[in-house]
Design a protein around this motif. Structure first.
Motif, PDB file in Angstrom:
ATOM      1  N   THR A  14       1.041  -1.033  -0.133  1.00 26.57           N
ATOM      2  CA  THR A  14       0.088   0.005   0.220  1.00 26.57           C
ATOM      3  C   THR A  14       0.942   1.309   0.447  1.00 26.57           C
ATOM      4  OG1 THR A  14      -0.016  -0.046   2.339  1.00 26.57           O
ATOM      5  CG2 THR A  14      -2.242  -1.519   1.458  1.00 26.57           C
ATOM      6  N   TRP A  15      -0.074   2.444  -0.368  1.00 31.76           N
ATOM      7  CA  TRP A  15       1.295   3.755   0.027  1.00 31.76           C
ATOM      8  C   TRP A  15       2.006   3.919   0.876  1.00 31.76           C
ATOM      9  CZ3 TRP A  15       3.429   6.052  -3.931  1.00 31.76           C
ATOM     10  CH2 TRP A  15       2.625   5.784  -5.438  1.00 31.76           C
ATOM     11  N   GLY A  16       1.012   3.091   2.750  1.00 33.50           N
ATOM     12  CA  GLY A  16       1.439   3.606   3.759  1.00 33.50           C
ATOM     13  C   GLY A  16       3.024   2.539   3.722  1.00 33.50           C
ATOM     14  N   GLU A  17       2.669   1.093   3.588  1.00 34.56           N
ATOM     15  CA  GLU A  17       3.984   0.211   3.385  1.00 34.56           C
ATOM     16  C   GLU A  17       5.221   0.862   2.435  1.00 34.56           C
ATOM     17  OE1 GLU A  17       1.688  -3.642   3.905  1.00 34.56           O
ATOM     18  OE2 GLU A  17       1.776  -3.059   2.250  1.00 34.56           O
ATOM     19  N   LEU A  18       4.738   1.630   1.602  1.00 33.75           N
ATOM     20  CA  LEU A  18       5.773   1.728   0.550  1.00 33.75           C
ATOM     21  C   LEU A  18       6.461   2.965   1.013  1.00 33.75           C
ATOM     22  CD1 LEU A  18       7.428   1.981  -2.223  1.00 33.75           C
ATOM     23  CD2 LEU A  18       5.976   2.725  -3.391  1.00 33.75           C
ATOM     24  N   ALA A  19       6.208   4.556   1.612  1.00 30.56           N
ATOM     25  CA  ALA A  19       6.339   5.662   1.846  1.00 30.56           C
ATOM     26  C   ALA A  19       7.413   5.050   2.868  1.00 30.56           C
ATOM     27  CB  ALA A  19       5.520   6.500   2.287  1.00 30.56           C
ATOM     28  N   ALA A  20       7.131   4.471   4.264  1.00 27.24           N
ATOM     29  CA  ALA A  20       7.688   3.784   4.911  1.00 27.24           C
ATOM     30  C   ALA A  20       9.324   3.043   4.778  1.00 27.24           C
ATOM     31  CB  ALA A  20       6.988   2.207   6.088  1.00 27.24           C
ATOM     32  N   ARG A  21       9.036   2.085   3.217  1.00 25.02           N
ATOM     33  CA  ARG A  21       9.700   1.551   3.236  1.00 25.02           C
ATOM     34  C   ARG A  21      11.003   2.354   2.600  1.00 25.02           C
ATOM     35  NH1 ARG A  21       7.244  -3.739   0.501  1.00 25.02           N
ATOM     36  NH2 ARG A  21       5.850  -4.674   1.974  1.00 25.02           N
ATOM     37  N   VAL A  22      10.329   3.121   2.108  1.00 20.17           N
ATOM     38  CA  VAL A  22      11.069   4.602   1.133  1.00 20.17           C
ATOM     39  C   VAL A  22      11.876   5.220   2.007  1.00 20.17           C
ATOM     40  CG1 VAL A  22      11.240   5.930  -0.403  1.00 20.17           C
ATOM     41  CG2 VAL A  22      10.180   3.845  -1.239  1.00 20.17           C
ATOM     42  N   ALA A  23      11.108   5.705   2.658  1.00 20.69           N
ATOM     43  CA  ALA A  23      11.922   6.226   3.460  1.00 20.69           C
ATOM     44  C   ALA A  23      13.244   5.482   5.172  1.00 20.69           C
ATOM     45  CB  ALA A  23      10.843   7.299   4.805  1.00 20.69           C
ATOM     46  N   GLY A  24      12.679   3.923   5.344  1.00 20.89           N
ATOM     47  CA  GLY A  24      13.463   3.046   5.874  1.00 20.89           C
ATOM     48  C   GLY A  24      15.018   2.656   5.098  1.00 20.89           C
ATOM     49  N   GLY A  25      14.688   2.654   3.490  1.00 20.95           N
ATOM     50  CA  GLY A  25      15.485   2.593   2.610  1.00 20.95           C
ATOM     51  C   GLY A  25      16.447   3.620   2.601  1.00 20.95           C
ATOM     52  N   ALA A  26      16.224   4.089   2.642  1.00 20.31           N
ATOM     53  CA  ALA A  26      16.577   5.603   2.357  1.00 20.31           C
ATOM     54  C   ALA A  26      17.830   5.501   3.635  1.00 20.31           C
ATOM     55  CB  ALA A  26      16.056   7.063   2.430  1.00 20.31           C
ATOM     56  N   GLY A  27      17.102   5.813   5.093  1.00 16.62           N
ATOM     57  CA  GLY A  27      18.020   5.693   5.847  1.00 16.62           C
ATOM     58  C   GLY A  27      18.876   4.329   5.664  1.00 16.62           C
ATOM     59  N   GLY A  28      18.622   3.140   4.956  1.00 16.55           N
ATOM     60  CA  GLY A  28      19.996   1.473   5.159  1.00 16.55           C
ATOM     61  C   GLY A  28      20.578   2.307   4.282  1.00 16.55           C
ATOM     62  N   LEU A  29      20.351   3.295   3.388  1.00 14.96           N
ATOM     63  CA  LEU A  29      21.336   3.261   1.962  1.00 14.96           C
ATOM     64  C   LEU A  29      22.733   4.652   2.982  1.00 14.96           C
ATOM     65  CD1 LEU A  29      18.952   3.657  -1.216  1.00 14.96           C
ATOM     66  CD2 LEU A  29      21.651   2.089  -0.386  1.00 14.96           C
ATOM     67  N   ARG A  30      22.033   5.604   3.574  1.00 15.37           N
ATOM     68  CA  ARG A  30      22.342   6.307   4.200  1.00 15.37           C
ATOM     69  C   ARG A  30      23.723   6.258   5.234  1.00 15.37           C
ATOM     70  NH1 ARG A  30      20.808  11.907   2.625  1.00 15.37           N
ATOM     71  NH2 ARG A  30      22.278  12.496   5.049  1.00 15.37           N
ATOM     72  N   ASP A  31      23.049   5.285   6.295  1.00 15.44           N
ATOM     73  CA  ASP A  31      23.465   5.395   7.773  1.00 15.44           C
ATOM     74  C   ASP A  31      23.862   4.008   7.379  1.00 15.44           C
ATOM     75  OD1 ASP A  31      22.402   7.572   8.684  1.00 15.44           O
ATOM     76  OD2 ASP A  31      21.079   6.583   8.922  1.00 15.44           O
ATOM     77  N   ARG A  32      23.725   2.915   6.784  1.00 16.86           N
ATOM     78  CA  ARG A  32      24.387   1.899   6.863  1.00 16.86           C
ATOM     79  C   ARG A  32      25.511   1.633   5.914  1.00 16.86           C
ATOM     80  NH1 ARG A  32      20.224  -2.540   8.129  1.00 16.86           N
ATOM     81  NH2 ARG A  32      19.558  -1.317  10.194  1.00 16.86           N
ATOM     82  N   LEU A  33      25.128   1.892   4.567  1.00 15.21           N
ATOM     83  CA  LEU A  33      26.366   1.753   3.701  1.00 15.21           C
ATOM     84  C   LEU A  33      26.619   3.061   3.647  1.00 15.21           C
ATOM     85  CD1 LEU A  33      24.027  -0.019   0.824  1.00 15.21           C
ATOM     86  CD2 LEU A  33      25.538  -0.415   2.398  1.00 15.21           C
TER      87      LEU A  33
END
Ligand code: AMP
Length: 507
Positions: free
Chosen positions: A29-48
């Motif tokens: 859903t859009w709610g799930e996608l928005a959460a994955r996008v913001a989380g994925g952004a966090g992963g790309l920035r903070d973990r990688l």
């Protein structure tokens, strides 16, 4: 603005509505996608450890995770480099190296090839698999706030499909892609959140670009495995009515002849956007017979993402217009947001009806080629994008493309546009596909050669000659016909005329 803003907004307003679908099932859903996008952004920035402006390559087939990664990259302020997954490993290596990608995201199917590039591509630090635990780990990281991006910040390095030479990376900014999306609403179709877009062509190219206006308005992005045939299309239009998709002319032709679509209920099908290569009139008429006026044409390039001219659904439906046939052979009318000019070799506008190079100017035109100053200066000289396409504008302002300038054949001092000869040959019922090229000729400069993919009952050269003589001037008709099983195409289905010319040279 940052294009990922759209996802963040829909995540609030359309929280429980479908955003991504696999076949008939909701993937997120859009709610799930928005959460994955913001989380994925966090992963790309903070973990990688990626920083705004860093490049992330996406080497994947079409799947819903593709959009999760793309919007996560934008949310994090990164530049996405969507790589055509059908390229050879060496070609992928070139794009990764040239773009300086620090991370590549790939799927199982391409993991071996892309994984091997970790050693080869100096800038590449990590390869992440999606779907799977690696992407899962990143997208469940602590979300980061949306990174502020201006209209001039790069969003997408669009490596051109490369029918000649090394591919170049057209740098498309957030502003360019926003303009391309708004221009879609202005000239092609309005979009509602109840609509859907089917990704039937590669997301690294046309389908990815037409996905944008659909994400902008909160429509569902639909993915499906394998090629889309008539039966599959019908199922999807029933499940996701208001469905549009981008297709290369070759795919439109295939679908138009699909028995499953004959007399079928197509009420759930909204628009087929075709373009990227010439659509021949005979094929277009067959497609209009099958689909009705649900077709819109676009003409564009990676350098001005799919936005130069367009033929709207209304243009296709206007069969009572006295020049309807000519219009259907054109690539349409300049889009609302661009200036289009046809010029001579000194960049002076030529009179109406005369042929010259097509130039474009407007907010959708790329900022330049990535790390290629000379090519940028040459292509954008005088503030206009030099498309390398040759065409003419008629008195109503419709643009008809002839060919790429390098495909033009000059025989006995006369210009012959292969497309005219191809259009003529395709009216023969036993011609499935055709490509016309020039062969160096000591007497004429060049002579016309046709490569023909025949139907079940191969036509003779005399028969093909007659078809041409009934339709075009004698001097344009091919001197030779080669019957072949298939035409060489690149991975986006564009015919590689260069290979045909090389084949002739090697004979
Ligand atoms: P690409 O940058 O790979 O999308 O290739 C763009 C080129 O495809 C254009 O410069 C044209 O030569 C061709 N092309 C795009 N759209 C059309 C169209 N509607 N009709 C004919 N050729 C097209």
């Amino acid at each position: 603005m940052n294009l990922a803003t759209w996802v963040e907004r829909h995540g609030r307003r359309l929280r429980d509505d479908p955003a991504l679908a696999t076949g008939e099932d909701v993937h997120a859903t859009w709610g799930e996608l928005a959460a994955r996008v913001a989380g994925g952004a966090g992963g790309l920035r903070d973990r990688l450890g990626l920083e705004p402006g860093d490049r992330v390559a996406i080497v994947m087939g079409n799947r819903p995770e593709y959009l999760e990664v793309q919007y996560a990259a934008w949310h994090a302020g990164l530049v996405a480099v969507p790589v055509n997954a059908r390229l050879h490993r060496d070609e992928i290596a070139y794009v990764l190296e040239h773009s300086g990608a620090r991370v590549a995201v790939t799927d199982d199917e391409h993991a071996e090839d892309v994984g091997a590039l970790l050693e080869r591509v100096g800038t590449l630090e990590a390869v992440v698999r999606a779907p799977g635990p690696e992407w899962e780990g990143l997208r469940t990281a602590a979300p980061v706030p949306l990174t502020d991006r201006g209209t001039d910040d790069p969003a997408w390095l669009f490596y051109t499909s490369g029918t000649t030479g090394r591919p170049k990376g057209a740098t498309l900014t957030h502003g360019n892609l926003l303009m391309a999306s708004l221009s879609y609403f202005a000239d092609i179709d309005p979009v509602a959140s109840t609509d859907s877009v089917l990704h039937a062509a590669p997301l690294s190219h046309g389908s990815g670009l037409y996905g944008l206006p659909h994400v902008a308005k909160g429509a569902v992005s639909v993915f499906t495995e394998g090629t889309v045939d008539g039966a599959r299309l019908l199922t999807l239009t029933r499940r996701w009515p208001g469905l549009s998709f981008f297709a290369a002319p070759i795919m439109v032709r295939r679908l138009a002849g699909d028995e499953a679509l004959r007399d079928a209920d197509l009420s759930g099908l909204k628009t087929i956007i075709y373009g990227g290569a010439p659509m021949y009139l005979a094929d277009l008429e067959a497609a209009l017979g099958t689909f009705g006026p649900r077709l819109a044409q676009i003409y564009g390039q990676g350098e001005t993402p799919m936005t130069i001219t367009g033929l709207s659904k209304a243009d296709h439906a206007g069969t009572d217009h006295p020049r309807w046939r000519e219009r259907m052979q054109s690539v349409g009318f300049p889009r609302t947001d661009v200036d289009v000019r046809v010029v001579d070799p000194d960049d002076r506008a030529v009179p109406t009806g005369e042929v010259g190079e097509v130039l474009v100017r407007g907010g959708v035109v790329m900022s330049g080629y990535w790390q290629a100053e000379e090519a940028t200066a040459e292509t954008l000289r005088g503030g206009w994008l030099h498309t390398g396409d040759v065409g003419s504008l008629d008195e109503d302002g419709f643009l008809t493309l002839k060919d790429r300038s390098k495909d033009l054949i000059i025989s006995g001092g006369m210009n012959i546009y292969p497309r005219e000869v191809e259009e003529a040959l395709l009216t023969h019922p036993q011609v499935e596909a055709v490509a016309v090229v020039g062969r160096p000729d000591p007497e004429w400069g060049e002579s016309v050669v046709a490569f023909v993919v025949p139907g079940d009952d191969p036509p003779s050269s005399e028969d093909l000659d007659r078809t041409c003589l009934d339709r075009i001037a004698r001097f344009k008709r091919p001197k030779e016909y080669h019957l072949v099983d298939a035409l060489p195409t690149n991975s986006y289905g564009k015919v590689l005329k260069r290979e045909l010319r090389e084949q002739l040279a090697g004979e």
